[in-house]
Scaffold this motif. Structure first.
Motif, PDB file in Angstrom:
ATOM      1  N   LEU A  13      -5.151 -57.484 -12.592  1.00 57.81           N
ATOM      2  CA  LEU A  13      -6.252 -58.215 -11.967  1.00 57.81           C
ATOM      3  C   LEU A  13      -5.858 -58.641 -10.554  1.00 57.81           C
ATOM      4  CD1 LEU A  13      -7.095 -60.247 -15.103  1.00 57.81           C
ATOM      5  CD2 LEU A  13      -8.818 -59.020 -13.799  1.00 57.81           C
ATOM      6  N   PRO A  14      -5.835 -57.705  -9.617  1.00 60.68           N
ATOM      7  CA  PRO A  14      -5.448 -58.068  -8.247  1.00 60.68           C
ATOM      8  C   PRO A  14      -6.505 -58.963  -7.595  1.00 60.68           C
ATOM      9  CG  PRO A  14      -6.250 -55.817  -8.325  1.00 60.68           C
ATOM     10  CD  PRO A  14      -6.193 -56.294  -9.740  1.00 60.68           C
ATOM     11  N   PRO A  15      -6.152 -59.648  -6.510  1.00 63.99           N
ATOM     12  CA  PRO A  15      -7.128 -60.487  -5.819  1.00 63.99           C
ATOM     13  C   PRO A  15      -8.414 -59.709  -5.500  1.00 63.99           C
ATOM     14  CG  PRO A  15      -4.948 -60.889  -4.952  1.00 63.99           C
ATOM     15  CD  PRO A  15      -4.828 -59.715  -5.893  1.00 63.99           C
ATOM     16  N   GLY A  16      -9.538 -60.379  -5.757  1.00 65.25           N
ATOM     17  CA  GLY A  16     -10.847 -59.775  -5.518  1.00 65.25           C
ATOM     18  C   GLY A  16     -11.410 -59.025  -6.712  1.00 65.25           C
ATOM     19  N   SER A  17     -10.631 -58.935  -7.794  1.00 63.89           N
ATOM     20  CA  SER A  17     -11.101 -58.179  -8.954  1.00 63.89           C
ATOM     21  C   SER A  17     -11.718 -59.100  -9.997  1.00 63.89           C
ATOM     22  CB  SER A  17      -9.952 -57.378  -9.568  1.00 63.89           C
ATOM     23  OG  SER A  17      -9.009 -58.250 -10.146  1.00 63.89           O
ATOM     24  N   ARG A  18     -12.366 -58.477 -10.965  1.00 62.35           N
ATOM     25  CA  ARG A  18     -12.939 -59.182 -12.110  1.00 62.35           C
ATOM     26  C   ARG A  18     -12.827 -58.303 -13.337  1.00 62.35           C
ATOM     27  NH1 ARG A  18     -18.976 -58.951  -9.703  1.00 62.35           N
ATOM     28  NH2 ARG A  18     -17.824 -58.463  -7.850  1.00 62.35           N
ATOM     29  N   LYS A  19     -12.842 -58.939 -14.481  1.00 61.02           N
ATOM     30  CA  LYS A  19     -12.747 -58.199 -15.738  1.00 61.02           C
ATOM     31  C   LYS A  19     -13.616 -58.901 -16.773  1.00 61.02           C
ATOM     32  CE  LYS A  19      -9.457 -56.398 -19.114  1.00 61.02           C
ATOM     33  NZ  LYS A  19      -8.035 -56.206 -19.418  1.00 61.02           N
ATOM     34  N   ILE A  20     -14.386 -58.120 -17.508  1.00 62.34           N
ATOM     35  CA  ILE A  20     -15.216 -58.650 -18.582  1.00 62.34           C
ATOM     36  C   ILE A  20     -14.419 -58.574 -19.881  1.00 62.34           C
ATOM     37  CG2 ILE A  20     -17.406 -58.476 -19.818  1.00 62.34           C
ATOM     38  CD1 ILE A  20     -17.619 -59.040 -16.766  1.00 62.34           C
ATOM     39  N   VAL A  21     -14.406 -59.671 -20.621  1.00 58.31           N
ATOM     40  CA  VAL A  21     -13.674 -59.755 -21.873  1.00 58.31           C
ATOM     41  C   VAL A  21     -14.666 -60.072 -22.987  1.00 58.31           C
ATOM     42  CG1 VAL A  21     -11.832 -60.953 -23.094  1.00 58.31           C
ATOM     43  CG2 VAL A  21     -11.663 -60.626 -20.634  1.00 58.31           C
ATOM     44  N   ASN A  22     -14.669 -59.239 -24.018  1.00 59.19           N
ATOM     45  CA  ASN A  22     -15.497 -59.504 -25.190  1.00 59.19           C
ATOM     46  C   ASN A  22     -14.714 -60.405 -26.124  1.00 59.19           C
ATOM     47  OD1 ASN A  22     -17.727 -57.785 -24.493  1.00 59.19           O
ATOM     48  ND2 ASN A  22     -16.397 -56.062 -24.939  1.00 59.19           N
ATOM     49  N   THR A  23     -15.286 -61.546 -26.455  1.00 61.80           N
ATOM     50  CA  THR A  23     -14.649 -62.473 -27.383  1.00 61.80           C
ATOM     51  C   THR A  23     -15.538 -62.585 -28.621  1.00 61.80           C
ATOM     52  OG1 THR A  23     -15.731 -64.557 -26.746  1.00 61.80           O
ATOM     53  CG2 THR A  23     -13.910 -63.775 -25.334  1.00 61.80           C
ATOM     54  N   PRO A  24     -15.048 -63.199 -29.668  1.00 56.45           N
ATOM     55  CA  PRO A  24     -15.889 -63.385 -30.846  1.00 56.45           C
ATOM     56  C   PRO A  24     -17.097 -64.290 -30.578  1.00 56.45           C
ATOM     57  CG  PRO A  24     -13.576 -63.715 -31.405  1.00 56.45           C
ATOM     58  CD  PRO A  24     -13.660 -63.598 -29.918  1.00 56.45           C
ATOM     59  N   TYR A  25     -17.084 -65.026 -29.460  1.00 59.30           N
ATOM     60  CA  TYR A  25     -18.128 -66.006 -29.175  1.00 59.30           C
ATOM     61  C   TYR A  25     -19.118 -65.557 -28.113  1.00 59.30           C
ATOM     62  CZ  TYR A  25     -14.364 -68.508 -31.470  1.00 59.30           C
ATOM     63  OH  TYR A  25     -13.373 -68.872 -32.343  1.00 59.30           O
ATOM     64  N   CYS A  26     -18.616 -64.883 -27.106  1.00 60.00           N
ATOM     65  CA  CYS A  26     -19.462 -64.463 -25.987  1.00 60.00           C
ATOM     66  C   CYS A  26     -18.661 -63.516 -25.092  1.00 60.00           C
ATOM     67  CB  CYS A  26     -19.929 -65.669 -25.172  1.00 60.00           C
ATOM     68  SG  CYS A  26     -18.594 -66.597 -24.377  1.00 60.00           S
ATOM     69  N   GLU A  27     -19.326 -62.961 -24.087  1.00 58.28           N
ATOM     70  CA  GLU A  27     -18.618 -62.194 -23.064  1.00 58.28           C
ATOM     71  C   GLU A  27     -18.227 -63.150 -21.949  1.00 58.28           C
ATOM     72  OE1 GLU A  27     -20.867 -58.774 -21.828  1.00 58.28           O
ATOM     73  OE2 GLU A  27     -20.165 -57.655 -23.568  1.00 58.28           O
TER      74      GLU A  27
END
Length: 104
Positions: A13-27
């Protein structure tokens, strides 16, 4: 009690990046803003649609559908048509791994 979930190694996750994480509760969208990590629920409070694919300007995310702006740092709704803030989640670095507290 905290429930820490791994997002990825800090180098993924370098500066300026984003990542979507799927969790049991929400994204959850995790952002690296100039070396600081922040996490928000990936949902616009205006219409319930996804938010993280929007354009980032500084520490703001712009909803891709209606242009509402939110602060990535604290989840605050900044412009109409959104008037309700979005949820944020604690982020930490543990042994080189970016983690989010999904129990918050």
């Amino acid at each position: 009690m905290a429930e820490w979930m791994d997002v990825g190694e800090i180098g993924e996750l370098p500066p300026g990046s984003r990542k979507i994480v799927n969790t049991p509760y929400c994204e959850i969208a995790v952002f690296n803003l100039a070396g600081e990590f922040f996490a928000i629920e990936d949902v616009c409070s205006h219409d319930g649609g996804e938010l993280a694919s929007g354009v980032c300007e500084g520490d703001q995310i712009i909803c891709p559908r209606h242009g509402a702006r939110f602060c990535i740092r604290n989840g605050r709704a900044l412009t109409p048509p959104a008037y309700e803030d979005i949820s944020t989640f604690p982020v930490r670095i543990e042994n080189g791994m970016v983690q989010i507290d999904i129990d918050d």
